[in-house]
Design a protein around this motif. Structure first.
Motif, PDB file in Angstrom:
ATOM      1  N   GLY A  79      20.422  12.612  37.985  1.00 41.39           N
ATOM      2  CA  GLY A  79      21.009  12.743  39.312  1.00 41.39           C
ATOM      3  C   GLY A  79      22.528  12.838  39.324  1.00 41.39           C
ATOM      4  N   SER A  80      23.158  12.623  38.184  1.00 38.84           N
ATOM      5  CA  SER A  80      24.616  12.728  38.132  1.00 38.84           C
ATOM      6  C   SER A  80      25.033  14.204  38.175  1.00 38.84           C
ATOM      7  CB  SER A  80      25.163  12.059  36.869  1.00 38.84           C
ATOM      8  OG  SER A  80      24.688  12.730  35.715  1.00 38.84           O
ATOM      9  N   VAL A  81      26.255  14.445  38.569  1.00 46.32           N
ATOM     10  CA  VAL A  81      26.775  15.804  38.669  1.00 46.32           C
ATOM     11  C   VAL A  81      27.280  16.253  37.296  1.00 46.32           C
ATOM     12  CG1 VAL A  81      28.532  17.283  39.724  1.00 46.32           C
ATOM     13  CG2 VAL A  81      27.399  15.514  41.087  1.00 46.32           C
ATOM     14  N   ARG A  82      26.749  17.386  36.812  1.00 45.01           N
ATOM     15  CA  ARG A  82      27.202  17.977  35.545  1.00 45.01           C
ATOM     16  C   ARG A  82      28.367  18.928  35.779  1.00 45.01           C
ATOM     17  NH1 ARG A  82      23.406  21.013  32.295  1.00 45.01           N
ATOM     18  NH2 ARG A  82      25.003  20.752  30.719  1.00 45.01           N
ATOM     19  N   PHE A  83      28.228  19.782  36.808  1.00 42.71           N
ATOM     20  CA  PHE A  83      29.254  20.767  37.144  1.00 42.71           C
ATOM     21  C   PHE A  83      29.359  20.849  38.664  1.00 42.71           C
ATOM     22  CE2 PHE A  83      27.224  22.262  33.219  1.00 42.71           C
ATOM     23  CZ  PHE A  83      28.316  22.358  32.382  1.00 42.71           C
ATOM     24  N   HIS A  84      30.598  21.044  39.145  1.00 41.17           N
ATOM     25  CA  HIS A  84      30.810  21.195  40.586  1.00 41.17           C
ATOM     26  C   HIS A  84      31.948  22.184  40.801  1.00 41.17           C
ATOM     27  CE1 HIS A  84      31.533  19.155  44.753  1.00 41.17           C
ATOM     28  NE2 HIS A  84      31.445  20.465  44.831  1.00 41.17           N
ATOM     29  N   TYR A  85      31.599  23.328  41.364  1.00 35.45           N
ATOM     30  CA  TYR A  85      32.572  24.368  41.669  1.00 35.45           C
ATOM     31  C   TYR A  85      32.464  24.768  43.134  1.00 35.45           C
ATOM     32  CZ  TYR A  85      32.982  25.214  36.652  1.00 35.45           C
ATOM     33  OH  TYR A  85      33.203  25.074  35.307  1.00 35.45           O
ATOM     34  N   LEU A  86      33.583  25.099  43.720  1.00 33.40           N
ATOM     35  CA  LEU A  86      33.613  25.821  44.984  1.00 33.40           C
ATOM     36  C   LEU A  86      34.053  27.231  44.609  1.00 33.40           C
ATOM     37  CD1 LEU A  86      33.378  26.077  48.031  1.00 33.40           C
ATOM     38  CD2 LEU A  86      35.786  25.432  48.171  1.00 33.40           C
ATOM     39  N   LEU A  87      33.169  28.209  44.851  1.00 36.26           N
ATOM     40  CA  LEU A  87      33.433  29.583  44.453  1.00 36.26           C
ATOM     41  C   LEU A  87      33.814  30.425  45.659  1.00 36.26           C
ATOM     42  CD1 LEU A  87      30.365  30.097  42.090  1.00 36.26           C
ATOM     43  CD2 LEU A  87      32.703  29.445  41.451  1.00 36.26           C
ATOM     44  N   ALA A  88      34.978  31.032  45.587  1.00 36.37           N
ATOM     45  CA  ALA A  88      35.394  32.003  46.595  1.00 36.37           C
ATOM     46  C   ALA A  88      34.779  33.340  46.193  1.00 36.37           C
ATOM     47  CB  ALA A  88      36.916  32.103  46.642  1.00 36.37           C
ATOM     48  N   VAL A  89      33.970  33.897  47.067  1.00 36.32           N
ATOM     49  CA  VAL A  89      33.313  35.174  46.798  1.00 36.32           C
ATOM     50  C   VAL A  89      34.214  36.280  47.329  1.00 36.32           C
ATOM     51  CG1 VAL A  89      31.237  36.547  47.155  1.00 36.32           C
ATOM     52  CG2 VAL A  89      31.062  34.051  46.967  1.00 36.32           C
ATOM     53  N   VAL A  90      34.703  37.129  46.412  1.00 36.43           N
ATOM     54  CA  VAL A  90      35.687  38.150  46.753  1.00 36.43           C
ATOM     55  C   VAL A  90      35.069  39.541  46.582  1.00 36.43           C
ATOM     56  CG1 VAL A  90      37.949  39.114  46.150  1.00 36.43           C
ATOM     57  CG2 VAL A  90      37.570  36.636  46.004  1.00 36.43           C
ATOM     58  N   VAL A  91      35.102  40.321  47.650  1.00 35.68           N
ATOM     59  CA  VAL A  91      34.641  41.699  47.585  1.00 35.68           C
ATOM     60  C   VAL A  91      35.757  42.531  46.967  1.00 35.68           C
ATOM     61  CG1 VAL A  91      33.889  43.714  48.922  1.00 35.68           C
ATOM     62  CG2 VAL A  91      33.178  41.404  49.604  1.00 35.68           C
ATOM     63  N   CYS A  92      35.418  43.248  45.892  1.00 37.30           N
ATOM     64  CA  CYS A  92      36.406  44.071  45.183  1.00 37.30           C
ATOM     65  C   CYS A  92      35.969  45.529  45.164  1.00 37.30           C
ATOM     66  CB  CYS A  92      36.562  43.585  43.748  1.00 37.30           C
ATOM     67  SG  CYS A  92      37.235  41.928  43.588  1.00 37.30           S
ATOM     68  N   THR A  93      36.940  46.409  45.220  1.00 35.73           N
ATOM     69  CA  THR A  93      36.698  47.842  45.109  1.00 35.73           C
ATOM     70  C   THR A  93      36.882  48.261  43.658  1.00 35.73           C
ATOM     71  OG1 THR A  93      37.490  48.219  47.351  1.00 35.73           O
ATOM     72  CG2 THR A  93      37.466  50.122  45.883  1.00 35.73           C
ATOM     73  N   TYR A  94      35.929  49.014  43.140  1.00 37.63           N
ATOM     74  CA  TYR A  94      36.004  49.549  41.780  1.00 37.63           C
ATOM     75  C   TYR A  94      37.132  50.563  41.692  1.00 37.63           C
ATOM     76  CZ  TYR A  94      34.767  52.425  37.746  1.00 37.63           C
ATOM     77  OH  TYR A  94      34.800  53.130  36.575  1.00 37.63           O
ATOM     78  N   ARG A  95      37.942  50.453  40.648  1.00 36.75           N
ATOM     79  CA  ARG A  95      39.024  51.413  40.407  1.00 36.75           C
ATOM     80  C   ARG A  95      38.771  52.228  39.141  1.00 36.75           C
ATOM     81  NH1 ARG A  95      40.452  52.131  45.151  1.00 36.75           N
ATOM     82  NH2 ARG A  95      41.423  50.380  46.180  1.00 36.75           N
ATOM     83  N   SER A  96      38.438  51.535  38.033  1.00 40.06           N
ATOM     84  CA  SER A  96      38.225  52.255  36.776  1.00 40.06           C
ATOM     85  C   SER A  96      37.579  51.336  35.746  1.00 40.06           C
ATOM     86  CB  SER A  96      39.562  52.779  36.225  1.00 40.06           C
ATOM     87  OG  SER A  96      40.419  51.694  35.892  1.00 40.06           O
ATOM     88  N   GLY A  97      37.094  51.958  34.674  1.00 40.68           N
ATOM     89  CA  GLY A  97      36.573  51.211  33.546  1.00 40.68           C
ATOM     90  C   GLY A  97      35.061  51.246  33.430  1.00 40.68           C
ATOM     91  N   THR A  98      34.614  51.088  32.197  1.00 40.40           N
ATOM     92  CA  THR A  98      33.198  50.976  31.881  1.00 40.40           C
ATOM     93  C   THR A  98      32.945  49.544  31.455  1.00 40.40           C
ATOM     94  OG1 THR A  98      33.154  53.265  31.135  1.00 40.40           O
ATOM     95  CG2 THR A  98      31.363  51.838  30.381  1.00 40.40           C
ATOM     96  N   PRO A  99      31.947  48.882  32.045  1.00 38.43           N
ATOM     97  CA  PRO A  99      31.715  47.466  31.714  1.00 38.43           C
ATOM     98  C   PRO A  99      31.417  47.241  30.236  1.00 38.43           C
ATOM     99  CG  PRO A  99      30.360  48.149  33.579  1.00 38.43           C
ATOM    100  CD  PRO A  99      30.991  49.380  33.023  1.00 38.43           C
ATOM    101  N   VAL A 100      32.152  46.314  29.648  1.00 34.28           N
ATOM    102  CA  VAL A 100      31.945  45.867  28.278  1.00 34.28           C
ATOM    103  C   VAL A 100      32.006  44.348  28.297  1.00 34.28           C
ATOM    104  CG1 VAL A 100      32.858  45.909  25.928  1.00 34.28           C
ATOM    105  CG2 VAL A 100      33.052  47.946  27.351  1.00 34.28           C
ATOM    106  N   ALA A 101      31.027  43.702  27.684  1.00 37.19           N
ATOM    107  CA  ALA A 101      31.018  42.233  27.660  1.00 37.19           C
ATOM    108  C   ALA A 101      32.205  41.718  26.857  1.00 37.19           C
ATOM    109  CB  ALA A 101      29.716  41.725  27.061  1.00 37.19           C
ATOM    110  N   ALA A 102      32.964  40.812  27.446  1.00 32.96           N
ATOM    111  CA  ALA A 102      34.126  40.216  26.789  1.00 32.96           C
ATOM    112  C   ALA A 102      34.276  38.785  27.277  1.00 32.96           C
ATOM    113  CB  ALA A 102      35.387  41.028  27.108  1.00 32.96           C
ATOM    114  N   ASP A 103      35.224  38.075  26.705  1.00 32.74           N
ATOM    115  CA  ASP A 103      35.531  36.704  27.107  1.00 32.74           C
ATOM    116  C   ASP A 103      34.287  35.826  26.989  1.00 32.74           C
ATOM    117  OD1 ASP A 103      37.413  34.788  27.879  1.00 32.74           O
ATOM    118  OD2 ASP A 103      36.986  35.049  30.002  1.00 32.74           O
ATOM    119  N   ASP A 104      33.805  35.271  28.084  1.00 38.06           N
ATOM    120  CA  ASP A 104      32.679  34.325  28.006  1.00 38.06           C
ATOM    121  C   ASP A 104      31.375  34.908  28.540  1.00 38.06           C
ATOM    122  OD1 ASP A 104      33.523  34.359  30.619  1.00 38.06           O
ATOM    123  OD2 ASP A 104      33.517  32.196  30.877  1.00 38.06           O
ATOM    124  N   VAL A 105      31.204  36.237  28.401  1.00 35.79           N
ATOM    125  CA  VAL A 105      29.941  36.864  28.789  1.00 35.79           C
ATOM    126  C   VAL A 105      29.338  37.598  27.598  1.00 35.79           C
ATOM    127  CG1 VAL A 105      30.666  37.084  31.204  1.00 35.79           C
ATOM    128  CG2 VAL A 105      30.948  39.019  29.670  1.00 35.79           C
TER     129      VAL A 105
END
Length: 134
Positions: A79-105
């Motif tokens: 019952g203890s909290v492991r993770f707690h985030y408040l996430l701001a959901v931001v709508v973004c417009t695509y400009r350029s690029g092909t998705p490539v997994a990087a960083d922590d994905v």
């Protein structure tokens, strides 16, 4: 003492598809969700969403607006909290690029709303897609 953390996620809808990433790390390891991460000190959530989008996928976008906020709380079996985030959901417009997994994905790609429903998703992904109503 653990404190809630502020995060931002980038919702990019382009050519009838959503950009999703597969997380490597907890919380939500091995689930598909929107690119995003921590908001750094002195950075707006709009700026953080665009930065995280580029860091995790190589895709360049422009933050357009806030869509909503999501409380992302993960509890341990006791019952203890492991993770707690408040996430701001931001709508973004695509400009350029092909998705490539990087960083922590471990993977990144474009999916239709119908395809996203078949993925092992992070909580709230489908709700956010429905709220965007595209």
């Amino acid at each position: 003492m653990m404190q809630p953390k502020l995060g931002a996620i980038a919702v990019v809808h382009h050519a009838g598809r959503f950009l999703l990433v597969k997380r490597k790390n907890e919380p939500n390891a091995n689930t598909w969700g929107f690119p995003g991460g921590h908001v750094e000190l002195g950075e707006t959530a709009l700026e953080a969403a665009v930065r995280e989008l580029a860091e995790e996928t190589g895709v360049v976008g422009t933050a357009e607006r806030y869509l909503t906020n999501v409380d992302a709380i993960t509890f341990a079996e006791d019952g203890s909290v492991r993770f707690h985030y408040l996430l701001a959901v931001v709508v973004c417009t695509y400009r350029s690029g092909t998705p490539v997994a990087a960083d922590d994905v471990s993977d990144a790609g474009w999916f239709t709303a119908k395809e996203t429903a078949t993925l092992h998703q992070s909580p709230n992904v489908q709700k956010i897609i429905e709220e965007l109503d595209v």
